[in-house]
Design an enzyme around this catalytic site. Structure first.
Site, short mmCIF file in Angstrom:
data_model
loop_
_atom_site.label_atom_id
_atom_site.label_comp_id
_atom_site.label_asym_id
_atom_site.label_seq_id
_atom_site.Cartn_x
_atom_site.Cartn_y
_atom_site.Cartn_z
N PHE A 140 0.86 -1.19 0.00
CA PHE A 140 0.00 0.00 0.00
C PHE A 140 0.89 1.22 0.00
O PHE A 140 1.76 1.38 0.85
CB PHE A 140 -0.93 0.06 1.21
CG PHE A 140 -1.85 1.26 1.13
CD1 PHE A 140 -3.01 1.21 0.39
CD2 PHE A 140 -1.51 2.45 1.75
CE1 PHE A 140 -3.84 2.33 0.27
CE2 PHE A 140 -2.33 3.58 1.63
CZ PHE A 140 -3.50 3.51 0.89
N ASP A 225 9.26 2.82 2.22
CA ASP A 225 8.05 3.57 2.52
C ASP A 225 7.76 3.40 4.00
O ASP A 225 7.22 2.38 4.43
CB ASP A 225 6.87 3.07 1.66
CG ASP A 225 5.58 3.86 1.94
OD1 ASP A 225 5.54 4.60 2.94
OD2 ASP A 225 4.63 3.73 1.16
N LYS A 254 2.24 10.97 7.54
CA LYS A 254 1.43 10.68 8.73
C LYS A 254 1.93 11.37 10.01
O LYS A 254 1.68 12.54 10.19
CB LYS A 254 1.28 9.17 8.88
CG LYS A 254 0.47 8.58 7.71
CD LYS A 254 -0.10 7.21 7.94
CE LYS A 254 -1.11 6.89 6.85
NZ LYS A 254 -0.74 5.81 5.94
C1 LIG Z 1 -0.97 5.90 4.42
C2 LIG Z 1 0.13 5.39 3.59
C3 LIG Z 1 0.48 6.02 2.38
C4 LIG Z 1 -0.33 7.14 1.78
O1 LIG Z 1 -0.43 8.27 2.58
P1 LIG Z 1 -1.64 9.30 2.33
O2 LIG Z 1 -1.29 10.45 3.24
O3 LIG Z 1 -2.89 8.61 2.71
O4 LIG Z 1 -1.60 9.68 0.89
C5 LIG Z 1 1.57 5.53 1.70
N1 LIG Z 1 2.28 4.48 2.16
C6 LIG Z 1 1.97 3.86 3.31
C7 LIG Z 1 2.81 2.71 3.78
C8 LIG Z 1 0.87 4.27 4.06
O5 LIG Z 1 0.53 3.62 5.17
#
Ligand SMILES: *Cc1c(COP(=O)(O)O)cnc(C)c1O
Length: 400
Positions: A140, A225, A254
């Site tokens: 994701f 990520d 985040k």
């Molecule tokens: C939440 C998330 C994203 C995307 O972040 P948004 O602020 O929702 O665009 C990308 N990678 C990971 C691993 C995430 O948990």
């Protein structure tokens, strides 16, 4: 207005791209949230790890208010006096030479993909328009069309083609598949050190190190990520630190703002982020002084309040307690720090019904995929709060 009134409005006027639990929150503090009917809940999702520092942290809110009265947005056409300090403080904290600020996580992922491609063409010498990026199954990384181009989740892609080319997907944890997928056009391997939305999936021990070594051997950028797993969630500043590697790029978002404002960033060294020239990439709000001030304070809170250490210790305590539950529904309990997944057997008829029951008991959790309950409370959680939650969680998991 009560809970049902708000839900009726939302159902009528809002696009239905989410399926939230039926709780309408009106205020929050630390690990606790309060709904419009006066009920109190322990938040075990922490806005998908965006509020690691706890809801409405007084220091972060105060930095937001203070900066809001000075200057909020300059655009990058001009400079501001907050962003340079965020650059310095974040680079010193993480050991990278440079950072590039954006807003949402998806934008930061897009930024990293662009940086990797450009690095591939300008530094590695890949033929024009043939760069390849390898990602993992069950990933994701956000919801843009390019990002869902490499999603393996059918629903994330259904109806959104045509997709961006140049991605290959291999099994998460499968080193041989990664090695086979690498060729002369490979510019990057994008991986979550722990998959969050995929169900808090921790890869086999040694996997990240082996993948990292493969990337070194083939001159491929290792891109972590850490948008969800980073900034203390896993019990370390970054989850990749469990394997003593230093990714070429790290993507964060985040909790970078403690949930007070969207702030994301890509961290790397000059060789990679140096490929961007003025005009190559940008964002109107990226690097704005309000976001920068909030991010600076959010990082300070994380470090000065020892939240990373608390995540490590409380996570261990929480996981050990969860492992004592003798429920026929539980298939596996896994995680690192306060990043915990409880996977249920398919016969348990879905994690959703357990989350709904937990809500009635005063605990907010969200199912990920069909069969995993994620426990990821703000990192400020204390032992007695875990004890309180545990009693309820055990009761709910013992139901039929
Ligand atoms: C939440 C998330 C994203 C995307 O972040 P948004 O602020 O929702 O665009 C990308 N990678 C990971 C691993 C995430 O948990």
């Amino acid at each position: 207005m009560n809970t049902n009134d708000y839900i009726a409005l939302e159902e009528k006027y809002g696009a239905h791209n989410y399926h939230p639990l039926d709780v309408v929150i009106e205020k929050a503090e630390g690990v606790w949230v309060y709904d419009v009917d006066g009920n109190k809940y322990l938040d075990c999702l922490a806005a998908y790890s965006a509020v690691n520092q706890g809801h409405c942290h007084p220091r972060i809110v105060s930095s937001l208010k203070k900066q809001a009265e000075l200057v909020t947005l300059t655009s990058r056409a001009f400079r501001n006096n907050q962003l340079p300090l965020l650059y310095k403080e974040l680079c010193e904290l993480t050991g990278y030479q440079m950072m590039l600020p954006m807003n949402s996580g998806a934008e930061a992922v897009e930024t990293a993909l662009k940086a990797a491609r450009k690095w591939g063409y300008k530094v590695k010498g890949v033929d024009e328009n043939s760069a390849e990026i390898i990602t993992c199954k069950n990933n994701f990384a956000g919801r843009t069309i390019t990002i869902v181009s490499f999603s393996t989740e059918e629903q994330y892609r259904d109806g959104f083609g045509p997709f961006t080319a140049g991605f290959k997907v291999v099994g998460y944890g499968d080193i041989e598949a990664l090695e086979k997928a690498i060729n002369k056009n490979t510019v990057a391997f994008l991986v979550e050190p722990i998959q969050g939305e995929g169900g808090v999936v921790v890869p086999p021990e040694g996997y990240l190190k082996k993948a990292y070594d493969l990337c070194r051997k083939h001159n491929v950028l290792f891109v972590a990520d850490e948008i969800q797993s980073g900034l203390g969630r896993s019990g370390k500043l970054f989850a990749y630190q469990y394997e003593n590697i230093k990714p070429d790029m790290v993507i964060i978002g985040k909790a970078l703002s403690g949930g007070c404002y969207p702030v994301s960033a890509v961290l790397s060294d000059k060789e990679v982020l140096g490929v961007f020239n003025p005009g190559d990439h940008g964002s109107t709000f990226g690097g704005n002084p309000l976001g920068a001030a909030v991010a600076r304070e959010s990082l300070k809170v994380l470090v000065e309040e020892n939240l990373i250490d608390n995540s490590y210790k409380m996570g261990k305590y929480f996981i050990d307690k969860l492992k004592t539950i003798n429920s026929k529904h539980i298939r596996e309990i896994r995680g690192k720090g306060l990043f915990i997944g409880v996977e249920l057997y398919p016969e348990a008829k879905g994690a959703r019904r357990f989350c709904e029951r937990l809500m009635k008991e005063g605990i907010l959790c969200k199912e990920t995929h069909d069969n995993v309950i994620r426990f990821a409370p703000p990192l400020v959680i204390k032992k007695d709060e875990i004890d309180w939650a545990f009693g309820k969680i055990e009761k709910v998991l013992m139901m039929d």
